[in-house]
Each structure stands twice: as structure tokens, then as C-alpha cells.
Design a protein around this motif. Sequence first.
Motif, PDB file in Angstrom:
ATOM      1  N   ALA A  34       5.042   7.126  -7.406  1.00  0.00           N
ATOM      2  CA  ALA A  34       5.610   5.884  -7.944  1.00  0.00           C
ATOM      3  C   ALA A  34       4.844   4.682  -7.417  1.00  0.00           C
ATOM      4  O   ALA A  34       4.496   3.765  -8.179  1.00  0.00           O
ATOM      5  N   TYR A  35       4.549   4.698  -6.121  1.00  0.00           N
ATOM      6  CA  TYR A  35       3.783   3.596  -5.508  1.00  0.00           C
ATOM      7  C   TYR A  35       2.428   3.437  -6.204  1.00  0.00           C
ATOM      8  O   TYR A  35       2.014   2.325  -6.536  1.00  0.00           O
ATOM      9  N   SER A  36       1.752   4.549  -6.452  1.00  0.00           N
ATOM     10  CA  SER A  36       0.424   4.489  -7.074  1.00  0.00           C
ATOM     11  C   SER A  36       0.497   4.060  -8.531  1.00  0.00           C
ATOM     12  O   SER A  36      -0.360   3.319  -9.014  1.00  0.00           O
ATOM     13  N   PHE A  37       1.514   4.521  -9.246  1.00  0.00           N
ATOM     14  CA  PHE A  37       1.673   4.115 -10.648  1.00  0.00           C
ATOM     15  C   PHE A  37       1.940   2.621 -10.757  1.00  0.00           C
ATOM     16  O   PHE A  37       1.642   1.991 -11.771  1.00  0.00           O
ATOM     17  N   LEU A  88      -3.146   8.199 -19.823  1.00  0.00           N
ATOM     18  CA  LEU A  88      -3.761   7.800 -18.551  1.00  0.00           C
ATOM     19  C   LEU A  88      -5.278   7.846 -18.686  1.00  0.00           C
ATOM     20  O   LEU A  88      -5.831   8.819 -19.178  1.00  0.00           O
ATOM     21  N   THR A  89      -5.944   6.801 -18.250  1.00  0.00           N
ATOM     22  CA  THR A  89      -7.403   6.790 -18.278  1.00  0.00           C
ATOM     23  C   THR A  89      -7.950   7.629 -17.131  1.00  0.00           C
ATOM     24  O   THR A  89      -7.244   7.920 -16.153  1.00  0.00           O
ATOM     25  N   LYS A  90      -9.222   7.999 -17.222  1.00  0.00           N
ATOM     26  CA  LYS A  90      -9.872   8.776 -16.161  1.00  0.00           C
ATOM     27  C   LYS A  90      -9.850   7.997 -14.842  1.00  0.00           C
ATOM     28  O   LYS A  90      -9.570   8.560 -13.778  1.00  0.00           O
ATOM     29  N   ASP A  91     -10.130   6.686 -14.912  1.00  0.00           N
ATOM     30  CA  ASP A  91     -10.132   5.869 -13.696  1.00  0.00           C
ATOM     31  C   ASP A  91      -8.762   5.842 -13.032  1.00  0.00           C
ATOM     32  O   ASP A  91      -8.639   5.907 -11.812  1.00  0.00           O
ATOM     33  N   PHE A  92      -7.710   5.760 -13.864  1.00  0.00           N
ATOM     34  CA  PHE A  92      -6.354   5.699 -13.314  1.00  0.00           C
ATOM     35  C   PHE A  92      -5.977   7.042 -12.679  1.00  0.00           C
ATOM     36  O   PHE A  92      -5.366   7.089 -11.604  1.00  0.00           O
ATOM     37  N   ILE A  93      -6.350   8.130 -13.327  1.00  0.00           N
ATOM     38  CA  ILE A  93      -6.064   9.466 -12.772  1.00  0.00           C
ATOM     39  C   ILE A  93      -6.756   9.639 -11.428  1.00  0.00           C
ATOM     40  O   ILE A  93      -6.164  10.136 -10.455  1.00  0.00           O
ATOM     41  N   GLU A  94      -8.008   9.204 -11.346  1.00  0.00           N
ATOM     42  CA  GLU A  94      -8.738   9.322 -10.078  1.00  0.00           C
ATOM     43  C   GLU A  94      -8.072   8.479  -8.990  1.00  0.00           C
ATOM     44  O   GLU A  94      -8.019   8.882  -7.823  1.00  0.00           O
ATOM     45  N   LEU A  95      -7.564   7.323  -9.375  1.00  0.00           N
ATOM     46  CA  LEU A  95      -6.860   6.462  -8.428  1.00  0.00           C
ATOM     47  C   LEU A  95      -5.604   7.153  -7.894  1.00  0.00           C
ATOM     48  O   LEU A  95      -5.306   7.112  -6.695  1.00  0.00           O
ATOM     49  N   ILE A  96      -4.860   7.809  -8.787  1.00  0.00           N
ATOM     50  CA  ILE A  96      -3.651   8.542  -8.392  1.00  0.00           C
ATOM     51  C   ILE A  96      -4.003   9.674  -7.427  1.00  0.00           C
ATOM     52  O   ILE A  96      -3.342   9.887  -6.409  1.00  0.00           O
TER      53      ILE A  96
END
Length: 421
Positions: free
Chosen positions: A181-184, A329-337
Motif C-alpha cells: 500500500a505504501y509503495s502504491f 501497471l507500467t514496467k517502471d511502476f512494477i520495478e518500483l514496487i
Amino acid sequence: MTEKLLQYLWNFKIFKNFDFKDIEGNSVEILDFGKWNTDSGPDFLLAKIKINNVIFAGNIELHVKSSDWIFHNHSKDPNYQNIILHVVFQNDTDIDELKSKNTPTLELKSFIDKNILWKYEKLVSENQFIPCENIFDVKKIPVNFHEENVLKKLQQKSLEIEKSLELYKNNFEAVLFHHLAYSFGLKVNAFIFKQIAESINFTTINKIKQNETQLEALFFGISDWLDVPEDDKMQIWKREFDFIKAKFNISELKFRPKFLRLRPPNFPTIRLSQLANLYNQHHNLFSKVIFAKSFDELFEIFKNVKASEYWDTHFNFRKISTVNQPKTLTKDFIELIILNAILPLKYTYHKYHNEEINDEILAFYTNISSEKNSIIDQWKNLGLKTKNALESQSLIYLYKNSCEEKNCLNCSIGFKLLKET
């Protein structure tokens, strides 16, 4: 000269020579410089020295001036009764207590290269991106530098996770939910999303995760968005939230996410819907992320996550968007998660019973793209390019924990630069 710098020089034995003599002229041979103590008590423990052919074992205390012994009230502290050597940069006064015990004092002023003092003073006084910017050299980066930084960061994160586990009775699934949740929430809504997650008993998530509409309704209701429903879908969410609230005794507390300065794809409405979809798709999410053996396996978990159909034509409630497309979800966002939520938890879960976890976790970092932000751009301007997340995470950690704090003595690059004349 500072006491911290003096301890640093003693620990790493950075002196012009080692022909030490105490203030009485007796030769002092250091057999063991001792173990640097960063807690309360003497600065170096378990040391050994030899004076007049007699070997002494015990602790060593360091001060910039010998009079600091008095100012620090060591005479009344029982922790300082077993001092075998008082090491000072400058001996400005005799300490009667130490003289009566025949405890020698060693003055280091003439044994320290003035160039080191000049460099240190210049580093801590510089006001640049990093203190050593004018003398920084990419060639000074030690072997395994990035690996060591990332492991330090993981250990730091792990201690935070362990505190959460203690608070939530070792419920790894709940703690994963909080960190996701924090990361989202990204930077703007991270803490608000975490508050939303922590306000929900995770058993409630487990009981309703088969129903994506109910999950969304729970998140949206706690966000205080459903009091006045203005379309059919909002009425459904409102009805479901009222049912869930009564059935599971949901708190009356409301947490209002922010929309300001966010691009529409990052609106909290979209991100909370995607979080609901993630738990709806993967009923055994914790097991999947904890036991994933490769980056591709982790990426697969998040690849098909998307906001519910309502959000194909919306970014916010009521107002229909001119663009009709799924909010994935974009690739960048998934990597961030994966970087911020998954890998620290995997490391914490495995670190006590998997000896190879360090290498396994570091391998994940090498398969993730380097982050793009202002800190990484600044390092790039200094000639330091990053190939993957292992290197970018290392440099971000270094900047925030050493460079920004001007804590050059805890940086292995700073160590090399200071040591060189």
C-alpha cells in the motif's frame, strides 16, 4: 580535529609512523588497537599495548584534548576503570587520576599527516552535491562497493520490517499488505495509503479478496469518497462498503488521499483500484512473492494487474475521460514496487535461514533497470553512470546516508580520498 575523526584514524591505523611514545617519553607498542565501540563506554575495547616490556590488556579512550577526560566526567564512571591507554590529539593538561594509576597518555598530534586534516575540514565544509565533488574520481570506487551499500540498505529496511512484525504478531502477510500500500501510494500518498492499510484487519482482506468490488469499496470508503454517490457504480460501492463496515466492524476513521501535483495515471483512485485487483488476482500473493526465484517470476505476478473496468473511462469519480483504455501497471511502476516493497521483505523473511539470500537478492537488483531521478542525474554529471538498480540503489543510499549528512568517514570512497596524500 574531531573526536570522530580521531577514532577513525586510530581504527584504520592512518599515521605517519608507529614509533609511539607516551608523554613521559616511554616507548608504546600497540599490539592490538582494539575493537571500535560505537555504543556507550570506552572508544576501543579488548586492546593490548606493551610498555617497558610489560603487556597490558584492556580498553583505550580517545579525546581531542586530554582535558576532555574531565569534561566528560569519566572519573566517576565505572565503565572507564579499565583504561590502559589515554590517546589524545593534544595533551593540554595532566590528568591526576590517570597519573596515580600509571595509565599512560599518548599524544598523536605529530603522528597525523596535516594533509588528512585539511582534506577532512574541506570535505565537511563544502556545500555541493557531494562533499568530495571537486576531488571525486570514479576509479576510487572499491570492489563490491555497490553490493555492500545495497546490503546495508536492506539491513536497515529489515530492522524496520521486524519492528512492524513485532507489532502485528509476526503476520508477514499483513506487513506485506502495508508495504505494498505504501509503495502504491508513491511519494504523495505513501503514508496515507499505509494508514488505510493499517486501519484494516488483514483477516478482512483475506475474507473479501475474492470479490474485487468489495475490496475497492473498502478502500474507497475508508478514503471518504462514497458518502455522496453520484453514479450507479458509486452506489454499488457505497452499498458494499456499508455492508462490510457493519459486518467487520470497520473503524470510523477516514484517510483522504491527495490528488494535487499527480499525473492522472497516478491518481489515488487508480492506484487503490489496482491494489484491490492485485489481491483479487493472487489469493496466495505472499507465498508467490516470497518464493519467487527470478525477477521474471516476480514481474509476472504484477504484469496483468489493472484497475477495474469503471476506470477504463475514468480517472476520478463521475467525470468520464475522453480516453478509453485499461489502467495497467507500467514496467517502471512494477520495478518500483519490487524494489521498495518486495525485495526488503524477501530479505527479511529468508535472512535467518538461508545463507545464500544475499547473493539471491542482489541478483534481483541486477535485473532491474536503473532508476531515473535527480540524485542519479547528479552522479551521472560526475561521470558515474548506472547500469542497473543495484548501482542506482547503492548511490541513492550513499547520498542520503553519507554525502547529504557529510558523513565522509563512513564512506569507503571518502576513506580512500582521505588516506591518499
